[in-house]
Design a protein around this motif. Structure first.
Motif: not given
Length: 458
Positions: A80-83, A112-118, A140-142, A165-166
């Motif tokens: 219910t959060e993030g994407d 292209t969607y970036v999330s530093q979360y799980i 990071m932006n990855t 992915v850096d």
């Protein structure tokens, strides 16, 4: 400005563990011996249409090879959060006996969607889920793809490994440590051999050795170490693949010394292949015959965990078994019975639309002691023979249709653990495939018997 790669990979001094509200974790609660398995996955059809869902799906198995999807192969819980969707789910049993579920924060195929979360859930029984939240792993932006976790007894923490992915496009397997899956330490490079690696899966403490399997150059490869220290693993195994393969999953047999290695082919195929080994230390694997295993329909990037017989029974009772079946060919186990343009045939999995290969085995229209094959997506139609060829026709209410659409299930003519289907009104003839088209024919040779044998599964 993005953090430098050196800072991100934790190559400077180690960052102290930053956690709050930690559980008091001892040796773990006592539980019955594991005797079955649960699989978690998401679903994706080849056309990304029907059969695609980015929620958490579950299936169960008693041998780790033949799977029964739960909840009609619908999701049991959805982010219910993030994407608002997930990929690459993973289940482990925590030291306190509870389950934790981790997953990539990504719905669909927008890379292209970036999330530093799980995504994170807790569950006592995989019937109800609590404590949903997202856990941030880096700045990071990855991405934070394909998270998994193992217990590191030397540190008294869980290690969460995942694949980012850096900015240069280099893939590595990272690790954060946590005691509660609520907060975590700063990331470190867990395995970065200097070439792209992704999708790590661990087998910890196997005869004093820890094994890490991962994707390298579209193959599955293993590394090992006698410690769980970041940077301590060395590649050693022979690579295996079936085309482009990813998402390795190590599964230990509960009844023998056999290990299984699951791998998943790339989108859009999503076909699971399985290899086996009697000894992880050899690093060699033998492909398993596809007769031996059947993945849940449309399943992708699975995680597999051993469970008790009581948990297996509870999951089946709570979520229910599928209301329809698939039928796998014995002689061509990559193929399943389906209808195409209303003709009965066997085609390779995956089948799109997948409902063309879904059947309800209902009481025989001419004799309830037999069975008839009702189409799931054309429920007014049944498989029947006409000039000995099987077609998907509408029931016209005549006795002839009922007789042509009725069959008796018998032990498989090539393997009694499988099934064969004898015609009601031509009792010397059985359903078989010939050049992949379904017919009813007399059966006399070994090839005939194999072509007339099917596995009824899900």
């Amino acid at each position: 400005m993005a953090t430098s790669r050196r800072q991100f990979l934790g190559l400077a001094a180690a960052t102290p563990l930053a956690v709050t509200g930690a559980l008091s974790l001892g040796a773990g609660t006592a539980q019955a011996a594991d005797s079955a398995y649960v699989m978690c996955y998401f679903t994706e059809s080849t056309s990304l249409g029907d059969g695609t869902d980015y929620g958490l799906h579950l299936a169960v198995s008693q041998d780790g090879l033949e799977w029964t999807p739960l909840n009609q192969n619908n999701p049991v819980v959805t982010p219910t959060e993030g994407d608002l969707g997930l990929r690459d789910p993973f289940i482990r049993r925590k030291q306190d006996g509870m389950f934790v579920v981790l997953a990539t924060d990504l719905k669909g195929t927008d890379w292209t969607y970036v999330s530093q979360y799980i995504h994170v859930w807790f569950s006592a029984d995989l019937c109800t889920f609590t404590g949903y939240h997202r856990l941030k792993l880096h700045g990071m932006n990855t991405h934070a793809w394909a998270p998994e976790a193992f217990w590191d007894a030397s540190r008294g923490t869980y290690a969460v490994i995942y694949s980012p992915v850096d900015d240069t496009g280099h893939n590595a397997i990272m690790v954060n440590h946590t005691t509660d899956f609520l907060t975590a330490s700063e990331p470190q490079a867990f395995f970065d051999p200097g070439y792209d690696v992704i999708d790590g899966d661990m087998a910890v403490g196997v005869n004093g050795v820890n094994y890490l399997y991962f994707k390298k150059n579209q193959t599955l490869v293993g590394a090992r170490s006698t410690s769980l220290d970041p940077g301590s693993f060395t590649e050693f195994s022979t690579a295996v693949s079936h085309g482009g393969t990813e998402a390795p999953e190590l599964v230990k047999s509960l009844t023998s010394n056999t290990w299984y290695l699951y791998g998943d082919t790339y989108t859009p195929d999503g076909v699971f292949y399985v290899w086996q080994s009697a000894d992880l230390s050899t690093g060699t694997w033998t492909a398993l015959d596809q007769k031996s295993y059947t993945q849940p329909v449309n399943s992708k990037h699975c995680g597999i965990r051993a469970i008790t017989s009581a948990e297996y029974t509870e999951l089946l009772t709570y979520w229910g078994t599928p209301s329809s079946n698939r039928l796998k060919s014995y002689s061509y186990p990559a193929r399943y019975i389906r209808h195409a343009d209303f003709v009965g045939r066997i085609d390779e999995y995956p089948i799109d639309p997948y409902l063309d290969s879904q059947w309800k085995l209902v009481p025989g229209l001419a004799d309830p002691a037999g069975i008839s094959f009702q189409s799931v997506n054309y429920p007014t139609r049944h498989l029947r023979h006409h000039d000995y060829q099987l077609r998907l026709d509408s029931d016209d209410g005549t006795p002839m249709f009922a007789e042509d659409a009725t069959f008796y299930r018998t032990p498989g003519l090539a393997d009694s653990d499988w099934a064969s289907f004898r015609s009601y009104n031509y009792p010397t003839r059985y359903i078989r495939h010939s050049d992949y088209v379904l017919r009813i024919d007399p059966v006399s040779t070994a090839t005939d018997r194999q072509d007339a044998t099917f596995r009824v599964g899900y």
